[in-house]
Scaffold this motif. Structure first.
Motif, PDB file in Angstrom:
ATOM      1  N   ASP A 111       1.126  -0.999  -0.381  1.00  0.00           N
ATOM      2  CA  ASP A 111      -0.178  -0.148   0.186  1.00  0.00           C
ATOM      3  C   ASP A 111       0.241   0.956  -0.209  1.00  0.00           C
ATOM      4  OD1 ASP A 111      -1.830   2.121   0.796  1.00  0.00           O
ATOM      5  OD2 ASP A 111      -3.483   1.179   2.284  1.00  0.00           O
ATOM      6  N   TRP A 112       0.490   1.819  -1.044  1.00  0.00           N
ATOM      7  CA  TRP A 112       1.220   3.217  -1.005  1.00  0.00           C
ATOM      8  C   TRP A 112       1.425   4.365   0.375  1.00  0.00           C
ATOM      9  CZ3 TRP A 112       5.144   2.642  -3.739  1.00  0.00           C
ATOM     10  CH2 TRP A 112       5.243   2.108  -5.683  1.00  0.00           C
ATOM     11  N   ALA A 113       0.871   3.965   1.169  1.00  0.00           N
ATOM     12  CA  ALA A 113       0.544   4.882   2.459  1.00  0.00           C
ATOM     13  C   ALA A 113       1.760   4.599   3.204  1.00  0.00           C
ATOM     14  CB  ALA A 113      -0.776   4.111   3.450  1.00  0.00           C
ATOM     15  N   ASP A 114       2.675   2.713   2.700  1.00  0.00           N
ATOM     16  CA  ASP A 114       3.924   2.930   3.579  1.00  0.00           C
ATOM     17  C   ASP A 114       4.775   3.304   2.699  1.00  0.00           C
ATOM     18  OD1 ASP A 114       1.912   1.789   5.949  1.00  0.00           O
ATOM     19  OD2 ASP A 114       1.519   0.486   4.495  1.00  0.00           O
ATOM     20  N   PHE A 115       5.099   4.020   1.504  1.00  0.00           N
ATOM     21  CA  PHE A 115       5.590   4.645   0.943  1.00  0.00           C
ATOM     22  C   PHE A 115       6.923   5.038   1.576  1.00  0.00           C
ATOM     23  CE2 PHE A 115       5.966   6.711  -3.973  1.00  0.00           C
ATOM     24  CZ  PHE A 115       6.953   6.223  -3.952  1.00  0.00           C
ATOM     25  N   TRP A 116       6.657   4.852   2.933  1.00  0.00           N
ATOM     26  CA  TRP A 116       8.048   6.350   3.137  1.00  0.00           C
ATOM     27  C   TRP A 116       8.809   5.296   3.777  1.00  0.00           C
ATOM     28  CZ3 TRP A 116      10.015   5.308   8.317  1.00  0.00           C
ATOM     29  CH2 TRP A 116       9.688   3.528   8.893  1.00  0.00           C
ATOM     30  N   ILE A 117       8.757   4.079   3.533  1.00  0.00           N
ATOM     31  CA  ILE A 117       9.444   2.178   4.005  1.00  0.00           C
ATOM     32  C   ILE A 117      10.239   2.411   2.874  1.00  0.00           C
ATOM     33  CG2 ILE A 117       9.755  -0.467   4.732  1.00  0.00           C
ATOM     34  CD1 ILE A 117       7.385   0.136   5.820  1.00  0.00           C
ATOM     35  N   HIS A 118      10.300   2.482   1.831  1.00  0.00           N
ATOM     36  CA  HIS A 118      11.400   2.447   0.050  1.00  0.00           C
ATOM     37  C   HIS A 118      11.603   3.759   1.132  1.00  0.00           C
ATOM     38  CE1 HIS A 118       8.178   0.184  -2.294  1.00  0.00           C
ATOM     39  NE2 HIS A 118       8.111  -0.706  -1.201  1.00  0.00           N
ATOM     40  N   GLU A 119      11.747   4.955   0.791  1.00  0.00           N
ATOM     41  CA  GLU A 119      12.266   6.354   0.486  1.00  0.00           C
ATOM     42  C   GLU A 119      13.398   6.694   1.814  1.00  0.00           C
ATOM     43  OE1 GLU A 119      12.743   6.931  -2.534  1.00  0.00           O
ATOM     44  OE2 GLU A 119      11.103   6.325  -3.608  1.00  0.00           O
ATOM     45  N   GLY A 120      12.445   6.216   3.092  1.00  0.00           N
ATOM     46  CA  GLY A 120      12.856   6.755   3.745  1.00  0.00           C
ATOM     47  C   GLY A 120      14.557   6.396   4.393  1.00  0.00           C
ATOM     48  N   ILE A 121      14.750   4.634   5.031  1.00  0.00           N
ATOM     49  CA  ILE A 121      15.183   3.812   4.556  1.00  0.00           C
ATOM     50  C   ILE A 121      15.420   3.842   4.145  1.00  0.00           C
ATOM     51  CG2 ILE A 121      15.917   1.401   6.141  1.00  0.00           C
ATOM     52  CD1 ILE A 121      13.065   1.449   7.389  1.00  0.00           C
ATOM     53  N   THR A 122      15.912   4.230   3.065  1.00  0.00           N
ATOM     54  CA  THR A 122      16.276   4.984   1.896  1.00  0.00           C
ATOM     55  C   THR A 122      17.540   5.518   1.706  1.00  0.00           C
ATOM     56  OG1 THR A 122      16.023   3.067   0.124  1.00  0.00           O
ATOM     57  CG2 THR A 122      17.272   3.814  -0.869  1.00  0.00           C
ATOM     58  N   ALA A 123      16.313   6.783   2.260  1.00  0.00           N
ATOM     59  CA  ALA A 123      17.507   7.785   2.157  1.00  0.00           C
ATOM     60  C   ALA A 123      18.671   7.637   3.512  1.00  0.00           C
ATOM     61  CB  ALA A 123      16.389   8.641   2.467  1.00  0.00           C
ATOM     62  N   TYR A 124      18.096   7.165   4.875  1.00  0.00           N
ATOM     63  CA  TYR A 124      19.016   7.045   5.374  1.00  0.00           C
ATOM     64  C   TYR A 124      20.323   6.382   4.827  1.00  0.00           C
ATOM     65  CZ  TYR A 124      20.670   6.507  10.394  1.00  0.00           C
ATOM     66  OH  TYR A 124      21.109   6.348  11.286  1.00  0.00           O
ATOM     67  N   GLY A 125      20.090   5.454   3.866  1.00  0.00           N
ATOM     68  CA  GLY A 125      20.684   4.666   4.196  1.00  0.00           C
ATOM     69  C   GLY A 125      22.161   5.415   2.942  1.00  0.00           C
ATOM     70  N   ASP A 126      21.789   5.897   2.538  1.00  0.00           N
ATOM     71  CA  ASP A 126      22.377   7.819   2.012  1.00  0.00           C
ATOM     72  C   ASP A 126      23.048   8.010   2.758  1.00  0.00           C
ATOM     73  OD1 ASP A 126      21.015   7.014  -0.399  1.00  0.00           O
ATOM     74  OD2 ASP A 126      20.239   8.619   0.298  1.00  0.00           O
TER      75      ASP A 126
ATOM     76  N   ALA B 143       0.084   9.537  -2.102  1.00  0.00           N
ATOM     77  CA  ALA B 143       1.188   8.961  -0.954  1.00  0.00           C
ATOM     78  C   ALA B 143       2.736   9.849  -1.166  1.00  0.00           C
ATOM     79  CB  ALA B 143       1.545   7.491  -0.881  1.00  0.00           C
ATOM     80  N   TYR B 144       3.009  10.313  -2.331  1.00  0.00           N
ATOM     81  CA  TYR B 144       4.801  11.242  -2.553  1.00  0.00           C
ATOM     82  C   TYR B 144       4.815  12.879  -2.282  1.00  0.00           C
ATOM     83  CZ  TYR B 144       8.888  11.961  -4.612  1.00  0.00           C
ATOM     84  OH  TYR B 144       9.925  12.295  -5.626  1.00  0.00           O
ATOM     85  N   HIS B 145       5.525  12.251  -1.254  1.00  0.00           N
ATOM     86  CA  HIS B 145       6.011  13.761  -1.313  1.00  0.00           C
ATOM     87  C   HIS B 145       7.523  13.756  -0.984  1.00  0.00           C
ATOM     88  CE1 HIS B 145       5.157  13.364   3.045  1.00  0.00           C
ATOM     89  NE2 HIS B 145       4.056  12.665   2.825  1.00  0.00           N
ATOM     90  N   SER B 146       7.828  15.338  -0.572  1.00  0.00           N
ATOM     91  CA  SER B 146       9.518  15.017  -0.244  1.00  0.00           C
ATOM     92  C   SER B 146      10.126  14.143   1.022  1.00  0.00           C
ATOM     93  CB  SER B 146      10.246  16.938  -0.083  1.00  0.00           C
ATOM     94  OG  SER B 146       9.174  17.576   0.702  1.00  0.00           O
ATOM     95  N   GLU B 147       8.788  14.668   2.437  1.00  0.00           N
ATOM     96  CA  GLU B 147       9.465  13.964   3.673  1.00  0.00           C
ATOM     97  C   GLU B 147       8.699  12.732   3.924  1.00  0.00           C
ATOM     98  OE1 GLU B 147       7.004  16.635   6.803  1.00  0.00           O
ATOM     99  OE2 GLU B 147       7.449  18.400   5.395  1.00  0.00           O
ATOM    100  N   ILE B 148       8.632  11.929   2.566  1.00  0.00           N
ATOM    101  CA  ILE B 148       8.516  10.940   2.850  1.00  0.00           C
ATOM    102  C   ILE B 148      10.780  10.417   2.425  1.00  0.00           C
ATOM    103  CG2 ILE B 148       6.301  10.207   2.148  1.00  0.00           C
ATOM    104  CD1 ILE B 148       7.776   9.118  -0.736  1.00  0.00           C
ATOM    105  N   TYR B 149      10.685  11.314   2.148  1.00  0.00           N
ATOM    106  CA  TYR B 149      12.316  10.951   1.999  1.00  0.00           C
ATOM    107  C   TYR B 149      13.065  11.545   3.823  1.00  0.00           C
ATOM    108  CZ  TYR B 149      12.650  10.358  -3.461  1.00  0.00           C
ATOM    109  OH  TYR B 149      11.391   9.520  -3.972  1.00  0.00           O
ATOM    110  N   THR B 150      12.623  12.862   4.100  1.00  0.00           N
ATOM    111  CA  THR B 150      13.573  13.694   4.867  1.00  0.00           C
ATOM    112  C   THR B 150      13.313  13.541   5.450  1.00  0.00           C
ATOM    113  OG1 THR B 150      12.354  15.339   4.331  1.00  0.00           O
ATOM    114  CG2 THR B 150      14.623  15.354   2.608  1.00  0.00           C
TER     115      THR B 150
END
Length: 525
Positions: free
Chosen positions: A331-346, A387-394
């Protein structure tokens, strides 16, 4: 993953493609599509560069516990479906509103062949507004890339196009192009066949794969390769395919890819696709995660980090092999798991190769960009666009950073690796935000419900309140929360950690204490 974001500012636009359509996906699953699962896709088609079109067939293998009357698949109306068959016999179908409804009451089948053709939808602003990107390289060769995370697989193949649907038994891609073109795609290259002036590349993977992770890129490329030694002990093929004009840069980017893979393995565990490959291909757009064939269009903009070169886009998209491809959401509701944890990997690349100072500089720079405009976790049954916006990353990355501060390195880093390798949440088994919260609390034995609720589900931020208390010191509290957080305070005695909540805590100090001096938490000060 998707759409690469390491810099703070992104250009956002509504999802619309070359035909003026809005091909979003996700949301509640179609009731007809909830009745079956796709097991495998087999795509056999020809890419026709002169007309920027494709022509061929897709074989969709499925299973169901229900008696199916209609097999409903997604495919944009811009393609023409010429026929649908099962066991060599024609089936009745309709193709309207980007849906193919196939009547299967008369057949005992677990697979259908869909023949289709058409001009490809053109990406307006890839990868944010995806589709096909057609360009010429400096030598005049055609160069084609595909991006589809915001739109789903329906822009290039018939599919059960919902994030909850992954082809559990993988995909076969048999793609025909004119000589001398090469096609880079998912998995391993099983066979190359020549028929006159045409070449057919057969790529295959048996691993589960999400819809937007299926990908192919066409061009005239220079290849560099080596074997990567994984922490698992396995030797994994590592490839880079770059344009001929950039062949003098291929060895350098191969080394950058090697270092990034080593770094991800240290924090996330062994590379998830050892039977296939680690690879990137140069694309005519910025970049995107595609399982075992990440798109790279960052123009070799390396920076020195300690003793190694760092390419932020390459590293970020590679991180999605763990979070986005191996650990994926339904569910894209949880999109941050893709992008937030990957961004933390950066950020962890900064930590590993630049040290704590470089890491905290990255943390501080990111914190300044977070406006807390939307919750990180979206409502259940969100579409990708919702669900897509910048803060799912940052903010998603900062939540992981805060967990490190709250838990300590000796707990946090093993926990992160354990989550990335838990079979309940990997490969064919998908994950959601609740799974993550319960995993962290179970692994650590700590009640972090309040922490997750405020930072993931709201835009509220705890507010620091400091009051002078006579000659004894200062009372410090966090307003706006009904739980306690472990927070570092700096006084003349140094840095100590205290549990702070809405009830004031007396701190014996001559001078006003500095709350969270290193910046572990998002706080109003």
């Amino acid at each position: 993953m998707k759409k690469f974001l390491l810099v703070i500012t992104i250009l956002f636009a509504s999802i619309s493609l070359g035909f003026g359509q809005n091909w979003d996906w996700g949301g509640p699953i179609d009731p007809l599509q909830a009745k079956f699962e796709v097991k495998h896709y087999r795509l056999e088609f020809e890419i026709l560069p002169e007309s920027q079109s494709i022509k061929g067939k897709s074989t969709v293998t499925f299973s169901s516990n229900n008696q199916l009357d209609t097999l409903r698949l997604d495919l944009i109306d811009e393609y023409q479906v010429t026929s649908v068959q099962a066991n060599g016999a024609d089936l009745e179908f309709s193709h309207n509103n980007d849906l193919i409804d196939i009547l299967i009451t008369s057949c005992s089948c677990d697979a259908v062949d869909i023949f289709y053709e058409g001009i490809t939808p053109i990406a307006i602003n890839p990868p944010w507004e995806g589709g096909f990107t057609w360009k010429k390289d400096q030598l005049g060769n055609d160069w084609m890339g595909l991006s589809s995370q915001g739109e789903g697989a329906k822009i290039f193949m018939p599919a059960l196009d919902h994030p909850s649907s992954e082809a559990e038994e993988g995909v076969d891609l048999l793609i025909t192009v004119p000589k001398p073109y090469f096609v880079a795609a998912n998995g391993i290259l099983d066979q190359v066949k020549q028929d006159g002036e045409k070449l057919t590349y057969h790529w295959t993977t048996e691993y589960p794969i999400n819809n937007y992770g299926i990908n192919f890129t066409m061009g005239v490329f220079h290849e560099e390769k080596k074997n990567f030694t994984s922490v698992s002990g396995e030797q994994i093929p590592m490839h880079v395919w770059v344009l001929q004009e950039n062949k003098n840069k291929a060895q350098d980017i191969l080394e950058v890819l090697d270092v990034s893979t080593q770094t991800h393995e240290k924090y996330f565990g062994a590379y998830p696709w050892p039977k296939d490959k680690v690879a990137i291909v140069e694309t005519p757009y910025l970049g995107m995660e595609h399982q075992t064939i990440n798109a790279y269009g960052n123009n070799y903009r390396f920076v020195k980090m300690g003793s190694v070169n760092y390419d932020n886009l390459l590293h970020h998209e590679l991180g999605h092999e763990w979070f986005g491809n191996k650990v994926s959401v339904s569910d894209w509701a949880d999109f941050w798991i893709h992008e937030g944890i990957t961004a933390y990997g950066d950020w962890l690349f900064y930590l590993e190769h630049g040290g704590e100072e470089a890491y905290f500089e990255k943390v501080d720079g990111t914190l300044k960009s977070i406006s807390h405009s939307k919750p990180v976790a979206s409502p259940i049954n969100s579409t990708e666009e919702e669900a897509y916006h910048s803060e799912i990353y940052t903010k998603g990355a900062f939540i992981m950073h805060s967990l490190r501060g709250v838990l300590g390195d000796e707990v946090f880093f093993p926990m992160l690796k354990a989550f990335a390798n838990d079979p309940r949440f990997t490969y064919e088994n998908q994950v959601n935000t609740r799974d993550f919260i319960e995993f962290v609390q179970s692994y650590t034995g700590k009640d972090l419900e309040g922490f997750f609720q405020i930072y993931l589900y709201t835009t509220d931020i705890p507010e620091v309140k400091i009051s002078k208390k006579g000659n004894k010191g200062f009372e410090v509290s966090l307003q706006g929360i009904d739980f306690e957080l472990p927070v570092e305070l700096e006084t003349e005695k140094g840095i100590e950690k205290f549990k702070l909540g809405k009830k004031p805590l007396l701190i014996n100090s001559i001078n006003e204490p500095t709350v969270d001096p290193r910046g572990w938490l998002m706080l109003k000060k």
